[in-house]
Design a protein around this motif. Structure first.
Motif: not given
Length: 206
Positions: A58-62, A70-74, A79-84, A113-117
């Motif tokens: 999906p398009h990026a949201t926290p 850091p935006l996820s609040g932990g 799916a996004s974590q898996q991409a990273l 957006d998922r890999i620029l962390v």
């Protein structure tokens, strides 16, 4: 997402496609040829495949960011974590990237957006400069463009796919390689595809 096939290989290749055109896509044909070339050179290569058009992030949201962001609040999105995690685990990344309306598909942008962390793929130093933390990976982009971008003056104002991807991967410490098929919509489809497939077949394996 395609199933993973674990092997005894010491290397993992992450293969991404982002074209919405399915079998008609030039970038998909060229990215597949790149993977075939590398897999033929190393049959034990562990290939992980993700179709970003068929299975989009999906398009990026926290809330939709990786838990490591850091935006996820932990918390974050699995799916996004898996991409990273897939990106971090990969030794080689092959990206099928068509140019749409002078830039990359939104599906590919969502993956970026998922890999620029911060703290995972880049870090800011005390002086404000950036250190890329993903150095050592090999990134190969199969880029398909409808127009011709041989004129530097035109490319400077209209080309926002290759230039963007060079900057993004450079930001995390990687100098990407490009195999480009130009003129797809300008009467050069077959010649451009043939040339790009030839380049993929001649790609340095190691």
């Amino acid at each position: 997402m395609e199933p993973r096939y674990p092997t005894m290989s010491s290397k993992t290749l992450l293969h991404l496609d982002s074209s919405i055109l399915g079998g008609h896509s030039v970038s998909r044909q060229v990215s597949a040829a790149i993977v075939a070339r590398l897999a033929a050179a190393d049959p034990s290569l562990n290939v992980v495949y993700r179709d970003l058009a068929a299975d989009p992030l999906p398009h990026a949201t926290p809330a939709s960011m990786p838990a490591d962001h850091p935006l996820s609040g932990g918390k974050g999105d699995a799916a996004s974590q898996q991409a990273l995690d897939d990106f971090l685990a990969a030794d080689i990344v092959v990206v099928g990237a068509p140019m749409y309306n002078f830039s990359i598909p939104t599906q590919l942008r969502a993956w970026i957006d998922r890999i620029l962390v911060p703290g995972k793929t880049f870090a800011y130093r005390a002086d404000g400069a950036v250190t890329g933390l993903a150095a050592g990976k090999r990134v190969i982009v199969a880029l398909a463009r409808g127009g011709n971008y041989a004129d530097p003056a035109f490319a400077a104002v209209a080309e926002h796919a290759e230039t963007y991807l060079r900057w993004v991967f450079g930001f995390v410490g990687i100098e990407p390689e490009f195999i480009v098929a130009d003129g797809i919509a300008a009467g050069r489809r077959e010649a451009a595809l043939e040339g790009a497939l030839r380049s993929a077949g001649e790609l340095k394996a190691a």
